[in-house]
Design an enzyme around this catalytic site. Structure first.
Site, PDB file in Angstrom:
ATOM      1  N   GLU A 179       0.838  -1.201   0.000  1.00  0.00           N
ATOM      2  CA  GLU A 179       0.000   0.000   0.000  1.00  0.00           C
ATOM      3  C   GLU A 179       0.875   1.253   0.000  1.00  0.00           C
ATOM      4  O   GLU A 179       1.851   1.352   0.757  1.00  0.00           O
ATOM      5  CB  GLU A 179      -0.890  -0.036   1.234  1.00  0.00           C
ATOM      6  N   LYS A 192      -8.933   2.155  -2.785  1.00  0.00           N
ATOM      7  CA  LYS A 192      -9.234   1.497  -1.507  1.00  0.00           C
ATOM      8  C   LYS A 192     -10.652   1.845  -1.083  1.00  0.00           C
ATOM      9  O   LYS A 192     -11.068   3.009  -1.127  1.00  0.00           O
ATOM     10  CB  LYS A 192      -8.228   1.963  -0.447  1.00  0.00           C
ATOM     11  N   CYS A 243      -5.319  -3.368   1.980  1.00  0.00           N
ATOM     12  CA  CYS A 243      -5.240  -3.451   3.441  1.00  0.00           C
ATOM     13  C   CYS A 243      -6.608  -3.653   4.106  1.00  0.00           C
ATOM     14  O   CYS A 243      -7.159  -4.735   4.096  1.00  0.00           O
ATOM     15  CB  CYS A 243      -4.519  -2.228   3.993  1.00  0.00           C
ATOM     16  N   THR A 260      15.440   6.181  27.453  1.00  0.00           N
ATOM     17  CA  THR A 260      15.455   4.795  27.932  1.00  0.00           C
ATOM     18  C   THR A 260      14.261   4.435  28.812  1.00  0.00           C
ATOM     19  O   THR A 260      14.230   3.354  29.388  1.00  0.00           O
ATOM     20  CB  THR A 260      16.753   4.524  28.726  1.00  0.00           C
ATOM     21  N   GLU A 308       6.630   3.332  33.329  1.00  0.00           N
ATOM     22  CA  GLU A 308       7.001   4.658  33.826  1.00  0.00           C
ATOM     23  C   GLU A 308       6.268   5.756  33.066  1.00  0.00           C
ATOM     24  O   GLU A 308       5.788   6.721  33.662  1.00  0.00           O
ATOM     25  CB  GLU A 308       8.521   4.844  33.704  1.00  0.00           C
TER      26      GLU A 308
END
Length: 598
Positions: free
Chosen positions: A41, A116, A152, A410, A415
């Site tokens: 696509e 589509k 899709c 990181t 968190e």
């Protein structure tokens, strides 16, 4: 007829570069005697192009490149290419200005355009913002074979499989009624854990229900927060898997349609991954590699705390970019334990990456002195703790700016969810590598990495050409209590529930949309649940300012997460839930009473 499935890794907006990738795949297809090449696509512009689609010059350039591509492709090979096309009726009949389309290229020309029909608007998708849905069933004839074309989402609308229809149109049913011989689905389907099993189950069900062989082609590569895993496949009309391509790499595979049997024949089937940790690892490595390269970074920098999150990110970066291109910075404070520094150094030795130690004690003292008069009479608290994180963030940003490195954040998903992170501190970065990886999954990944050994890292080849064995993540990093080390003796569980409890509550809140009462009924403490809900809501302003993070779940804090910052719903929902539960119980009692009277 042999059909080539091209699993391509486009760069969004690189029209000429993407065209060259299609040409290379076409040459590969011709070498294998294919008569038809399938590409994903929007393969010419890359998916998702987002608001580039609002730029008329982008659409014009796409059409120009498509016309040239048709001329440059090998003769006698039909190629389906994904593009955006103008809706010339929009000014007359209304609707969006564009279609999400597939162009059939053959003999140097654009032969047909297919649109589509089903446009998703959930999670990360916002296609109705740009596109008008197509209204007709799409198919063409090649060498006497009628081939149905879907894009899709067109095949994600089976009411028997999902229990309901999400759209009025049913493209595969329409093609089945027409009586096509074969259906192809050209996709750009982002990765999340477990999605491949779902894809294959949907397509297998459709193949059997409609007695249609189906070929699925998927994009591969990282584009911003999205990672595309490829793993293209095909099912015959009996619902048998006949081929599957590799995951997370570009690939061109061949599947053959037998006109006499009116079905696909057995081809090469790449095995599935052995476990979720393996496929998550592949996704994260590809995501970092492509984000860096497509944003024109060759090297990355990150802070190494001696904790498990930075250890995992450093390992991912090493696999993605090579050990010579990863720089780890240790920034111990007076509260940092000796083992944290030693653990970080042992990790860097295992990975073979460069490191630098930059102690921040003197910088902390400078802040204390500057703020001392203003802070007189107050107790040491979050403000002082966060200064440490922001000092580290400033140092890392300075290094990134000075040497042109990509700064990798990181922080993990747990968190990020509850705000256990510092704006302009540990949240600094150009890419949040594991921001969609819950803490419990971080541990699982690190244990999996150590079971694989250093041979998992392509750069860990010894001088005699053999691969090293042995752990990557130092054992102590995995076993010690997690801590930000921003005050003496601090551990994460001083501020948070244990991560196994926290992650389960967050999964129920974020993905399952469960109410507090449902989560409590599942066995969690009501006070803890309420606290986590409040923390999740309060941290929204932090998430809005976070760097993009790689998406590996079906509910990430990225483009698919659209929560308000200024909201009072978290404080009100328990009250509404109590009212709803009381009303429901009263209704149940009333019906029971009526039943007994009768």
């Amino acid at each position: 007829m042999k059909i080539a499935i091209a699993q391509l890794n486009p760069i969004i907006g690189d029209l000429s570069g993407n065209a060259q990738k299609i040409i290379a795949a076409a040459q590969n297809a011709v070498a294998q005697d294919a008569g038809l090449l399938l590409t994903p696509e929007l393969s010419l512009c890359g998916y998702p192009p987002r608001d580039l689609l609002l730029n008329p010059s982008f659409i014009t350039a796409m059409d120009m490149n498509l016309q040239q591509l048709a001329k440059d492709l090998p003769p006698n090979l039909a190629v389906l290419v994904g593009i955006a096309t103008k809706n010339i009726q929009a000014s007359i009949n209304g609707g969006k200005n564009l279609f999400n389309s597939m162009a059939l290229l053959l003999d140097g020309k654009v032969q047909k355009i297919f649109h589509k029909r089903l446009l998703p608007t959930y999670d990360v998708f916002d296609e109705r913002r740009y596109f008008e849905p197509g209204s007709e069933a799409n198919y063409f004839n090649l060498d006497g074979i009628d081939i149905g074309v879907t894009i899709c989402e067109d095949l994600w609308n089976d009411e028997e499989f999902f229990g309901k229809r999400n759209y009025a149109a049913h493209p595969i049913s329409d093609l089945s009624i027409i009586g096509v011989d074969l259906i192809v689905n050209l996709s750009a389907s982002p990765y999340n854990v477990g999605k491949q099993d779902l894809r294959e189950a949907i397509f297998q069900h459709s193949a059997v229900r409609f007695q249609q062989p189906i070929i699925y082609t998927n994009q591969v590569g990282g584009n911003d927060d999205l990672v595309f895993d490829g793993r293209s496949f095909a099912y015959n009309r009996r619902g048998e898997l006949v081929c599957r391509s590799q995951g997370f790499v570009t690939d061109v595979i061949i599947v053959e349609f037998d006109p006499e049997q009116q079905d696909l024949t057995l081809g090469n089937i790449t095995p599935q991954y052995k476990c979720e940790d393996e496929e998550i690892w592949q996704a994260l490595v590809l995501g970092v590699r492509d984000y860096a390269h497509k944003c024109r970074f060759s090297q990355a920098v990150l802070g190494l705390s001696g904790g498990i999150d930075s250890a995992l990110v450093a390992t991912i970066a090493t696999a993605a970019l090579g050990k010579e291109n990863v720089f780890g910075v240790l920034m111990p404070s007076p509260y940092s334990s000796e083992h944290s520094v030693n653990d970080a150094l042992e990790l860097s030795h295992n990975l073979g990456i460069k490191t630098q130690i930059l102690p921040i004690g003197e910088l902390m003292a400078g802040y204390d002195k500057t703020l001392g008069k203003l802070f007189t009479g107050t107790e040491f608290g979050l403000a002082e703790e966060n200064i440490q994180s922001r000092i580290r963030g400033n140092l890392l940003m300075a290094i990134a700016n000075k040497f042109g490195h990509l700064l990798l954040s990181t922080g993990n998903k747990s968190e990020m969810a509850v705000g256990y992170c510092t704006l302009y501190g540990d949240m600094n970065g150009g890419l949040a590598v594991i921001s969609d990886v819950p803490k419990t999954r971080v541990y699982s990944l690190c244990r999996w990495l150590n079971r694989q050994g250093k041979n998992l890292l392509l750069e860990s080849v010894t001088s005699n050409g053999t691969y090293e064995s042995g752990e990557i993540i130092p054992h102590h990093i995995i076993t010690k209590p997690p801590s930000a080390e921003l005050k003496p003796g601090q551990i994460d569980q001083d501020s948070l529930p244990s991560y196994d409890i926290l992650d389960d509550i967050l999964q129920r809140l974020v993905r399952e949309h469960e109410s507090a009462s449902q989560i409590v009924a599942a066995g969690h403490d009501a006070v803890v649940v309420d606290r986590v809900m409040q923390m999740l809501a309060r941290a929204e302003f932090k998430r809005r300012q976070a760097p993009p993070g790689l998406k590996i779940t079906d509910r990430a804090f990225g483009t698919g997460w659209r929560m308000p910052i200024a909201s009072n719903w978290s404080a009100m929902q328990n009250s509404y839930q109590s009212q709803y539960t009381s009303a429901l119980n009263a209704d149940i009692q009333r019906k029971a009473s009526c039943s007994s009277d009768n």
